[in-house]
Structure formats: structure tokens, C-alpha cells
Design a protein around this motif. Sequence first.
Motif, PDB file in Angstrom:
ATOM      1  N   THR A  52       0.852  -1.190   0.000  1.00 39.28           N
ATOM      2  CA  THR A  52       0.000   0.000   0.000  1.00 39.28           C
ATOM      3  C   THR A  52       0.892   1.247   0.000  1.00 39.28           C
ATOM      4  OG1 THR A  52      -0.163  -0.088   2.405  1.00 39.28           O
ATOM      5  CG2 THR A  52      -1.959  -1.112   1.170  1.00 39.28           C
ATOM      6  N   PHE A  53       0.262   2.390  -0.273  1.00 44.86           N
ATOM      7  CA  PHE A  53       1.033   3.632  -0.400  1.00 44.86           C
ATOM      8  C   PHE A  53       0.536   4.695   0.567  1.00 44.86           C
ATOM      9  CE2 PHE A  53       1.026   1.495  -4.535  1.00 44.86           C
ATOM     10  CZ  PHE A  53       2.394   1.330  -4.717  1.00 44.86           C
ATOM     11  N   GLY A  54       1.473   5.492   1.077  1.00 38.43           N
ATOM     12  CA  GLY A  54       1.129   6.635   1.917  1.00 38.43           C
ATOM     13  C   GLY A  54       1.300   7.919   1.135  1.00 38.43           C
ATOM     14  N   GLU A  55       1.577   8.982   1.855  1.00 42.56           N
ATOM     15  CA  GLU A  55       1.737  10.298   1.233  1.00 42.56           C
ATOM     16  C   GLU A  55       3.138  10.450   0.628  1.00 42.56           C
ATOM     17  OE1 GLU A  55      -0.732  12.684   1.097  1.00 42.56           O
ATOM     18  OE2 GLU A  55      -1.996  11.059   1.867  1.00 42.56           O
TER      19      GLU A  55
ATOM     20  N   ASP B  20       3.982   3.543 -12.359  1.00 44.69           N
ATOM     21  CA  ASP B  20       5.145   2.762 -11.908  1.00 44.69           C
ATOM     22  C   ASP B  20       4.656   1.466 -11.258  1.00 44.69           C
ATOM     23  OD1 ASP B  20       7.111   4.452 -12.767  1.00 44.69           O
ATOM     24  OD2 ASP B  20       7.514   5.349 -10.805  1.00 44.69           O
ATOM     25  N   LYS B  21       5.402   0.396 -11.473  1.00 43.79           N
ATOM     26  CA  LYS B  21       5.018  -0.901 -10.894  1.00 43.79           C
ATOM     27  C   LYS B  21       5.937  -1.234  -9.718  1.00 43.79           C
ATOM     28  CE  LYS B  21       2.850  -2.890 -14.983  1.00 43.79           C
ATOM     29  NZ  LYS B  21       2.662  -1.582 -15.645  1.00 43.79           N
ATOM     30  N   VAL B  22       5.306  -1.468  -8.567  1.00 46.10           N
ATOM     31  CA  VAL B  22       6.066  -1.839  -7.369  1.00 46.10           C
ATOM     32  C   VAL B  22       5.858  -3.330  -7.137  1.00 46.10           C
ATOM     33  CG1 VAL B  22       6.338  -1.489  -4.889  1.00 46.10           C
ATOM     34  CG2 VAL B  22       5.817   0.466  -6.384  1.00 46.10           C
ATOM     35  N   LYS B  23       6.968  -4.056  -7.111  1.00 47.47           N
ATOM     36  CA  LYS B  23       6.907  -5.513  -6.916  1.00 47.47           C
ATOM     37  C   LYS B  23       7.695  -5.872  -5.658  1.00 47.47           C
ATOM     38  CE  LYS B  23       9.381  -8.258  -9.593  1.00 47.47           C
ATOM     39  NZ  LYS B  23       9.816  -8.933 -10.824  1.00 47.47           N
ATOM     40  N   VAL B  24       7.149  -6.821  -4.910  1.00 48.53           N
ATOM     41  CA  VAL B  24       7.826  -7.296  -3.699  1.00 48.53           C
ATOM     42  C   VAL B  24       7.942  -8.817  -3.778  1.00 48.53           C
ATOM     43  CG1 VAL B  24       7.720  -7.469  -1.184  1.00 48.53           C
ATOM     44  CG2 VAL B  24       6.980  -5.362  -2.323  1.00 48.53           C
ATOM     45  N   ILE B  25       9.142  -9.310  -3.507  1.00 51.02           N
ATOM     46  CA  ILE B  25       9.385 -10.759  -3.449  1.00 51.02           C
ATOM     47  C   ILE B  25       9.820 -11.081  -2.025  1.00 51.02           C
ATOM     48  CG2 ILE B  25      10.764 -12.681  -4.328  1.00 51.02           C
ATOM     49  CD1 ILE B  25      11.129 -11.141  -6.923  1.00 51.02           C
ATOM     50  N   ILE B  26       9.183 -12.106  -1.449  1.00 51.61           N
ATOM     51  CA  ILE B  26       9.562 -12.502  -0.077  1.00 51.61           C
ATOM     52  C   ILE B  26       9.905 -13.991  -0.045  1.00 51.61           C
ATOM     53  CG2 ILE B  26       8.157 -10.692   0.988  1.00 51.61           C
ATOM     54  CD1 ILE B  26       7.009 -14.255   1.412  1.00 51.61           C
ATOM     55  N   GLY B  27      10.605 -14.381   1.007  1.00 52.64           N
ATOM     56  CA  GLY B  27      10.896 -15.796   1.203  1.00 52.64           C
ATOM     57  C   GLY B  27      10.417 -16.241   2.577  1.00 52.64           C
TER      58      GLY B  27
ATOM     59  N   GLU C  27       2.655  -7.682  -7.104  1.00 54.22           N
ATOM     60  CA  GLU C  27       3.010  -6.434  -7.789  1.00 54.22           C
ATOM     61  C   GLU C  27       1.773  -5.570  -7.903  1.00 54.22           C
ATOM     62  OE1 GLU C  27       5.870  -5.945 -11.385  1.00 54.22           O
ATOM     63  OE2 GLU C  27       3.863  -6.123 -12.242  1.00 54.22           O
ATOM     64  N   VAL C  28       1.949  -4.260  -7.658  1.00 58.97           N
ATOM     65  CA  VAL C  28       0.823  -3.323  -7.819  1.00 58.97           C
ATOM     66  C   VAL C  28       1.310  -2.125  -8.633  1.00 58.97           C
ATOM     67  CG1 VAL C  28      -0.324  -3.973  -5.658  1.00 58.97           C
ATOM     68  CG2 VAL C  28       1.348  -2.122  -5.670  1.00 58.97           C
ATOM     69  N   GLU C  29       0.339  -1.464  -9.256  1.00 58.20           N
ATOM     70  CA  GLU C  29       0.668  -0.260 -10.032  1.00 58.20           C
ATOM     71  C   GLU C  29       0.354   0.964  -9.187  1.00 58.20           C
ATOM     72  OE1 GLU C  29      -0.076  -0.123 -14.445  1.00 58.20           O
ATOM     73  OE2 GLU C  29      -1.535   1.380 -13.799  1.00 58.20           O
ATOM     74  N   PHE C  30       1.250   1.915  -9.180  1.00 60.77           N
ATOM     75  CA  PHE C  30       1.047   3.149  -8.442  1.00 60.77           C
ATOM     76  C   PHE C  30       0.221   4.109  -9.294  1.00 60.77           C
ATOM     77  CE2 PHE C  30       2.489   7.476  -7.272  1.00 60.77           C
ATOM     78  CZ  PHE C  30       2.024   7.497  -5.980  1.00 60.77           C
ATOM     79  N   VAL C  31      -0.917   4.554  -8.744  1.00 57.94           N
ATOM     80  CA  VAL C  31      -1.752   5.504  -9.504  1.00 57.94           C
ATOM     81  C   VAL C  31      -2.048   6.729  -8.655  1.00 57.94           C
ATOM     82  CG1 VAL C  31      -2.822   3.889 -11.097  1.00 57.94           C
ATOM     83  CG2 VAL C  31      -3.802   4.192  -8.806  1.00 57.94           C
TER      84      VAL C  31
END
Length: 166
Positions: free
Chosen positions: A78-81, A145-152, A162-166
Motif C-alpha cells: 500500500t502507499f502513503g503520502e 510505476d510498478k512496485v513488486k515485492v518478493i519474499i521468502g 506487484e501493484v501499479e502506483f496511480v
Amino acid sequence: MKRLEMLKTMGIATIVVTSGIGLLSSCENKTAKTVAAVPEKQPEKSEREKLIVNRQENTFADPENPTKFELKHTPEITFGEADKNGFTQIFITVGSDGIIHPTKNEHWIDFMKVFVNNKEIQNIEFTNGVIRGYNSCYAPLKNTDKVKVIIGCNIHGIWQSEVEFV
Ligand SMILES: [Fe+2]
């Protein structure tokens, strides 16, 4: 003249014999190197590394209906300010829909990597049992912009979202 010719011939013969010995020596050396090869010793794993037993990449079996197990391993982004310099705060927690992944000595989120448009901007290693799979950072994001996170997960492998920032 005969003596000179004989000396010339001896000189050539000497060169040929010397080269032959050199060739023989170099062949012997190559054989010796091959025989002397010793396998390299692998570095011993740390206690933490021994607990990381699964590096398989996973996806949802049914993308329309993810299971609780799948959601528990999915990074929620998720995104903040944005700050005054245009850096937007990104929040990441594992897992999604309020289903939080466990944090125990023997079962935990062991790493997290963050990417913007497939470029890695962060790579975090988590200590077992003492810190949750959570992260917050700031990045200069622009629309689409696409933000992707990979976890283990040390037991259940690699997961990503992955989510797109709008
Ligand atoms: Fe897990």
C-alpha cells in the motif's frame, strides 16, 4: 670448411635436442597438474541458513480464489503520502487481507526484496523469531510505476506480488 659445416650441424642438433627436452618437460607438468586437482571445500552453513529449507517459487493455484495459506505468504503493498521531495511512502506487510504470517524461530519471513519497474531498490534479511515480515520505505514514484515485492518463507518458499502506483 668441413669443420665449419660440422659445427653448424652440431649446433642445429643441439637446438633440436634441447627443444625436445623442453616439450617433454611441459607434457609432464600438464599431467602432474591434472592428477593433483583437489575438490574445493564448501563453506559450512550458519544455523540460520540451515533453517531455510525451501526456495521454490509459488503462485496462486486459482488466482480468483486464493487460499488462506496463499494469502498468508503474499506481500500486501500500500502507499502513503509523498514527501516534499516527491518520495512516496510504501508499506509492505506479509501476508494479505489481515492474515499475518507467523514469526517464530523455526518459521519466519527470511527476506524481502522491493523493485520499482523491475529495478531492485531494497533487499532485506530478517532475523528469525524477532521481527515480522514488514517494511516501509520511500521511493520517487510516478503514475503507472510498478512496485513488486518478493519474499521468502524459510519453510514455504518464495512468493511475490506487484501493484501499479496511480
Ligand atoms: Fe510460511
